[in-house]
Design an enzyme around this catalytic site. Sequence first.
Site, PDB file in Angstrom:
ATOM      1  N   ARG A  50     -66.568  95.293  69.518  1.00  0.00           N
ATOM      2  CA  ARG A  50     -66.722  94.274  68.485  1.00  0.00           C
ATOM      3  C   ARG A  50     -67.916  94.614  67.601  1.00  0.00           C
ATOM      4  O   ARG A  50     -68.856  95.277  68.017  1.00  0.00           O
ATOM      5  CB  ARG A  50     -66.926  92.893  69.119  1.00  0.00           C
ATOM      6  CG  ARG A  50     -65.628  92.267  69.657  1.00  0.00           C
ATOM      7  CD  ARG A  50     -65.834  90.874  70.214  1.00  0.00           C
ATOM      8  NE  ARG A  50     -66.673  90.905  71.393  1.00  0.00           N
ATOM      9  CZ  ARG A  50     -67.974  90.663  71.413  1.00  0.00           C
ATOM     10  NH1 ARG A  50     -68.615  90.278  70.315  1.00  0.00           N
ATOM     11  NH2 ARG A  50     -68.658  90.739  72.531  1.00  0.00           N
ATOM     12  N   TYR A  94     -59.928  97.724  67.028  1.00  0.00           N
ATOM     13  CA  TYR A  94     -60.421  97.375  68.366  1.00  0.00           C
ATOM     14  C   TYR A  94     -60.092  95.915  68.723  1.00  0.00           C
ATOM     15  O   TYR A  94     -60.209  95.015  67.884  1.00  0.00           O
ATOM     16  CB  TYR A  94     -61.941  97.601  68.458  1.00  0.00           C
ATOM     17  CG  TYR A  94     -62.476  97.024  69.741  1.00  0.00           C
ATOM     18  CD1 TYR A  94     -62.255  97.667  70.956  1.00  0.00           C
ATOM     19  CD2 TYR A  94     -63.119  95.782  69.761  1.00  0.00           C
ATOM     20  CE1 TYR A  94     -62.673  97.103  72.151  1.00  0.00           C
ATOM     21  CE2 TYR A  94     -63.544  95.208  70.955  1.00  0.00           C
ATOM     22  CZ  TYR A  94     -63.312  95.876  72.147  1.00  0.00           C
ATOM     23  OH  TYR A  94     -63.715  95.304  73.319  1.00  0.00           O
ATOM     24  N   SER A 139     -69.966  88.824  77.358  1.00  0.00           N
ATOM     25  CA  SER A 139     -69.054  89.970  77.440  1.00  0.00           C
ATOM     26  C   SER A 139     -69.584  91.007  78.426  1.00  0.00           C
ATOM     27  O   SER A 139     -70.779  91.316  78.433  1.00  0.00           O
ATOM     28  CB  SER A 139     -68.921  90.601  76.058  1.00  0.00           C
ATOM     29  OG  SER A 139     -68.476  89.625  75.149  1.00  0.00           O
ATOM     30  N   LYS A 189     -60.560  86.442  70.238  1.00  0.00           N
ATOM     31  CA  LYS A 189     -61.860  85.867  69.896  1.00  0.00           C
ATOM     32  C   LYS A 189     -61.823  85.142  68.545  1.00  0.00           C
ATOM     33  O   LYS A 189     -62.452  84.088  68.383  1.00  0.00           O
ATOM     34  CB  LYS A 189     -62.953  86.941  69.916  1.00  0.00           C
ATOM     35  CG  LYS A 189     -63.130  87.604  71.282  1.00  0.00           C
ATOM     36  CD  LYS A 189     -63.479  86.600  72.338  1.00  0.00           C
ATOM     37  CE  LYS A 189     -63.324  87.074  73.765  1.00  0.00           C
ATOM     38  NZ  LYS A 189     -64.218  88.068  74.258  1.00  0.00           N
ATOM     39  N   ARG A 236     -60.971  99.806  77.946  1.00  0.00           N
ATOM     40  CA  ARG A 236     -60.304  98.563  78.371  1.00  0.00           C
ATOM     41  C   ARG A 236     -58.888  98.825  78.859  1.00  0.00           C
ATOM     42  O   ARG A 236     -58.264  99.829  78.510  1.00  0.00           O
ATOM     43  CB  ARG A 236     -60.220  97.602  77.177  1.00  0.00           C
ATOM     44  CG  ARG A 236     -61.585  97.212  76.591  1.00  0.00           C
ATOM     45  CD  ARG A 236     -61.958  95.811  76.935  1.00  0.00           C
ATOM     46  NE  ARG A 236     -63.359  95.526  76.677  1.00  0.00           N
ATOM     47  CZ  ARG A 236     -63.945  94.388  77.039  1.00  0.00           C
ATOM     48  NH1 ARG A 236     -63.260  93.443  77.645  1.00  0.00           N
ATOM     49  NH2 ARG A 236     -65.222  94.175  76.812  1.00  0.00           N
ATOM     50  N   HIS A 256     -65.845  80.569  76.127  1.00  0.00           N
ATOM     51  CA  HIS A 256     -65.746  81.950  76.633  1.00  0.00           C
ATOM     52  C   HIS A 256     -65.865  81.918  78.154  1.00  0.00           C
ATOM     53  O   HIS A 256     -66.890  82.295  78.713  1.00  0.00           O
ATOM     54  CB  HIS A 256     -66.880  82.777  76.003  1.00  0.00           C
ATOM     55  CG  HIS A 256     -66.756  84.255  76.190  1.00  0.00           C
ATOM     56  ND1 HIS A 256     -67.841  85.109  76.093  1.00  0.00           N
ATOM     57  CD2 HIS A 256     -65.682  85.048  76.449  1.00  0.00           C
ATOM     58  CE1 HIS A 256     -67.436  86.355  76.280  1.00  0.00           C
ATOM     59  NE2 HIS A 256     -66.138  86.346  76.510  1.00  0.00           N
ATOM     60  N   CYS A 277     -70.000  90.808  81.594  1.00  0.00           N
ATOM     61  CA  CYS A 277     -70.936  90.271  82.594  1.00  0.00           C
ATOM     62  C   CYS A 277     -70.212  89.673  83.798  1.00  0.00           C
ATOM     63  O   CYS A 277     -70.807  88.913  84.562  1.00  0.00           O
ATOM     64  CB  CYS A 277     -71.873  89.255  81.960  1.00  0.00           C
ATOM     65  SG  CYS A 277     -73.059  90.014  80.837  1.00  0.00           S
ATOM     66  N   ASP A 290     -61.045  85.002  80.461  1.00  0.00           N
ATOM     67  CA  ASP A 290     -61.922  85.217  79.297  1.00  0.00           C
ATOM     68  C   ASP A 290     -62.104  83.977  78.424  1.00  0.00           C
ATOM     69  O   ASP A 290     -63.184  83.747  77.917  1.00  0.00           O
ATOM     70  CB  ASP A 290     -61.372  86.367  78.446  1.00  0.00           C
ATOM     71  CG  ASP A 290     -62.376  86.905  77.445  1.00  0.00           C
ATOM     72  OD1 ASP A 290     -63.510  87.216  77.852  1.00  0.00           O
ATOM     73  OD2 ASP A 290     -62.038  87.024  76.253  1.00  0.00           O
TER      74      ASP A 290
HETATM   75  P1  GTP Z   1     -65.427  90.757  78.755  1.00  0.00           P
HETATM   76  O1  GTP Z   1     -64.004  91.136  78.942  1.00  0.00           O
HETATM   77  O2  GTP Z   1     -66.168  91.712  77.865  1.00  0.00           O
HETATM   78  O3  GTP Z   1     -65.602  89.352  78.292  1.00  0.00           O
HETATM   79  O4  GTP Z   1     -66.192  90.989  80.164  1.00  0.00           O
HETATM   80  P2  GTP Z   1     -66.192  90.197  81.566  1.00  0.00           P
HETATM   81  O5  GTP Z   1     -67.182  89.093  81.530  1.00  0.00           O
HETATM   82  O6  GTP Z   1     -64.809  89.859  81.969  1.00  0.00           O
HETATM   83  O7  GTP Z   1     -66.797  91.295  82.565  1.00  0.00           O
HETATM   84  P3  GTP Z   1     -66.106  92.121  83.749  1.00  0.00           P
HETATM   85  O8  GTP Z   1     -65.647  91.258  84.875  1.00  0.00           O
HETATM   86  O9  GTP Z   1     -65.095  93.024  83.157  1.00  0.00           O
HETATM   87  O10 GTP Z   1     -67.337  92.968  84.291  1.00  0.00           O
HETATM   88  C1  GTP Z   1     -68.071  93.850  83.460  1.00  0.00           C
HETATM   89  C2  GTP Z   1     -68.831  94.848  84.299  1.00  0.00           C
HETATM   90  O11 GTP Z   1     -69.696  94.169  85.196  1.00  0.00           O
HETATM   91  C3  GTP Z   1     -67.905  95.727  85.145  1.00  0.00           C
HETATM   92  O12 GTP Z   1     -68.367  97.055  85.102  1.00  0.00           O
HETATM   93  C4  GTP Z   1     -68.056  95.146  86.524  1.00  0.00           C
HETATM   94  O13 GTP Z   1     -67.864  96.101  87.522  1.00  0.00           O
HETATM   95  C5  GTP Z   1     -69.481  94.590  86.539  1.00  0.00           C
HETATM   96  N1  GTP Z   1     -69.592  93.415  87.444  1.00  0.00           N
HETATM   97  C6  GTP Z   1     -68.749  92.357  87.509  1.00  0.00           C
HETATM   98  N2  GTP Z   1     -69.111  91.487  88.490  1.00  0.00           N
HETATM   99  C7  GTP Z   1     -70.214  92.005  89.062  1.00  0.00           C
HETATM  100  C8  GTP Z   1     -71.065  91.575  90.133  1.00  0.00           C
HETATM  101  O14 GTP Z   1     -70.860  90.538  90.776  1.00  0.00           O
HETATM  102  N3  GTP Z   1     -72.130  92.380  90.423  1.00  0.00           N
HETATM  103  C9  GTP Z   1     -72.368  93.544  89.738  1.00  0.00           C
HETATM  104  N4  GTP Z   1     -73.435  94.266  90.098  1.00  0.00           N
HETATM  105  N5  GTP Z   1     -71.594  93.982  88.735  1.00  0.00           N
HETATM  106  C10 GTP Z   1     -70.528  93.231  88.385  1.00  0.00           C
HETATM  107  C1  SPV Z   2     -65.504  90.480  74.895  1.00  0.00           C
HETATM  108  O1  SPV Z   2     -66.111  91.353  74.237  1.00  0.00           O
HETATM  109  O2  SPV Z   2     -66.033  89.414  75.257  1.00  0.00           O
HETATM  110  C2  SPV Z   2     -64.105  90.730  75.292  1.00  0.00           C
HETATM  111  C3  SPV Z   2     -63.399  91.870  74.727  1.00  0.00           C
HETATM  112  O3  SPV Z   2     -63.539  89.934  76.030  1.00  0.00           O
HETATM  113  S1  SPV Z   2     -62.929  91.547  73.089  1.00  0.00           S
HETATM  114  O4  SPV Z   2     -61.574  91.010  73.101  1.00  0.00           O
HETATM  115  O5  SPV Z   2     -62.944  92.812  72.390  1.00  0.00           O
HETATM  116  O6  SPV Z   2     -63.800  90.602  72.468  1.00  0.00           O
HETATM  117 MN    MN Z   3     -64.900  88.257  76.587  1.00  0.00          MN
END
Ligand code: GTP
Ligand code: SPV
Ligand code: MN
Length: 581
Positions: A70, A198, A249, A207, A367, A227, A251, A278
Amino acid sequence: MTSQLAALNEWVDQVAAHTRAARVHWCDGSDAENRRLIEQMLDSGDLLQLNPKTHPECYLHRSDPNDVARVEHLTYVCTREKQDAGPNNNWMARDEAHALMSGLFAGCMEGRTLYVVPYCMGPIDSPLARCGVEITDSPYVVVNMRLMTRMGIEALARIEREGQFVKGLHSTGELDPDQRYIVHFPEELMIQSYGSGYGGNALLGKKCHALRIASYQARDEGWLAEHMLIVGIENPKGEIRYVAAAFPSACGKTNLAMLIPPRAWQEAGWKVWTVGDDICWLQPGEDGRLYAINPEAGFFGVAPGTGASTNPNALAMLDREAIFTNVAVTDDNQPWWEGLDDRRPARDWRGRDYDPKNGPAAHPNSRFTVSIKRCPSYSQEAENPRGVPIDAIVFGGRRASLVPLVLEARDWQHGVMMGGAMASETTAAATGKVGVVRRDPMAMKPFCGYNFGDYFAHWLAVGEKLSRPPRIFQVNWFRRDQDGRFLWPGFGDNLRVLAWILERCEGNGKALETPVGCVPAADALDLEGLQESPDMENLLAIDEAGWREELAGIEAFLADYGDRVPAAMKTELERVRRALS
Ligand code: GTP
Ligand code: SPV
Ligand code: MN
C-alpha cells in the site's frame, strides 16, 4: 431494465468512453469465467502456473518491483471540508482530485478490456452487507476479487434491488509511482485508483470500500467498520464466544483468526473458529450486544512467517486454488517464502536465480489469496446474516517494549482511550521505513475515512447504545528481551491470553490493577505445557516512567485533532496520568 441498473449502465458507458476501452466485460463470477481469465493471464505471463501435482490450481503473480505494498502517502480522502478528512488523512479538494484522476484515466484502457465487477461485502442476504461495483482493466484484480468478495450475478441482483452501491474505478496505468493515486470521495460513495495493481490499492472492495468508505458511512448510520479479525473460541463445555481484534497490518490478525490450540488444550476440547481475518463490520443489536460480520469472503494474507509451527491452518489451505503474489519458488516450482521450511528456493520474487545477497527470496509483503471456505477452522457463522455477538474487543500492536502482554480496560470509555492511544512498529505492508513506532489508533491510521477526533467520538457514541458492551483489552505479542528475542511464544499459545480475556468477560479470572489497566495476576494465565517458561515478570511489567513518556506522546498526537477529540478521551488520559504520578 430497472432504473438502478440503468444508472450503473450509464456510468459504465461513460467510463468506457473516457478510458477508450476496447471491450467491456460484465463479470458473472462463474467458474468458467474464472478459468478463461486464468488461461488468458497464463498466456500473457501475468500468472505463472505453480507445480500442479503439489499445488493444483495455484498460480504465481510477480508484480512490478515498484508496486508491492500500500502507498499511504499517495492515498487521499477527498471530502468537501478538509477538516472532515482530518490530520489522519491526505486531503485534496474534490474538484482538484476529480480533474487529476480524470486526466489520468483519459484513454488509459485503449486496446484493453474493461471489466465490470459487481460485488457484495458481507453475506449476500445480510442487512449489514453493502455492495459495490469495481471497474478495472486488470484481470488479476478480477480473479482476486472473486476470491475476496461475493462477486458476480448475485451481487448485481442485490444492486438492482437496492440501488445504492459504491463506485470504484481502477486502472493499473503505467505502474509509475509518480503517477499513482488512491483517491476516495466518501460523500459521493466513490473510489478512484490509478497506477497500482497491489491488493490494498487495487482490490477496491477491501481497504478502500470496506474500511475507508464504510467507516464514513458507518458513522452516519450508527455502526463501525474496523480493521479487525473475528474469531470464535469454543471452550470444553462447547460454548463459543466471539472476539474481534484490531492489529495493524502484518501484526498477527490472520494468525490469531485461525490459531491452533496447544496440544493439551485441544485434548481438553478447546476449538477455534475463523469468521474473519482483516475487516469487521460491527452493529449494535436489539439485545444491547455488539454484532459482527466479516464483509470479506477470502484471505489476502502475508506469506512470510507462515509455517507448520506458526500457522498450520493457513498452510493447509494453500495447496489448492490459491493465488500467490511475489513469493519465491523452489526448483520444482512450488511456492516458497521465509519461515515456510528449510528448503532452498530456486528463484526469488522477482524471478531471478535466488541469491541471498539480493535480500529475502520472497518479498516481505508477499501474499496469498484464497477463499475463506478453504480454511480448516472456517466457521459457518461467517454466513450468518445477523453476524456473531462479540464478547471482547482486543487492540494490539507490535511494541518491542513498554506495552505488556495483556491489559484490560476498566470500561468502554477507558477502552476507547486505550485503542485510540495505540502505537505500533511499521511493517512491510506499506511502503516506507519498517520498524518505526507510530501512533496507529485502533489499527485504523491508514484506513479511517474521516477525522480521528470524530471517530473517537463515534466509538463512544456506539458504546452508549450497548447495554452489554464487549469488554476491551490491549495485547502485545511482540515484546522483546535485551537480546532482541520475543519474550512470548505467540501463535497457538496466544489462546492462553484469549482464555484469560474470556474469563474476565464472564466476571472471573484474577487480575491486578495497575495505573494503565488490569494485568493477569501471577498465576492467572495457564502456562502449562509451554516448552520454555516465559519471563512473565518482564512480560507484564509496567514501567511507570516509560508510560509517563508515552502519555506525553499520546497527548501531542491528540493535540493535532484539537476540539474534535471528545472530552471523555481527555478525562481518561487525565485519570491515567494521575494514577501514574
Ligand atoms: P495484514 O494482512 O497486513 O492486515 O496482516 P495481519 O495482521 O493479518 O498479520 P499476520 O497474521 O499475517 O502476521 C504478520 C506477521 O507476523 C507474520 O510473519 C506472522 O508470522 C507474524 N506473527 C503473527 N502472530 C505472531 C505472534 O503471535 N508472535 C510473533 N512473534 N509473530 C507473529
Ligand atoms: C493490510 O495491509 O492491512 C492488508 C493487506 O490487509 S492490503 O489489502 O494490501 O491492505
Ligand atoms: Mn490488513
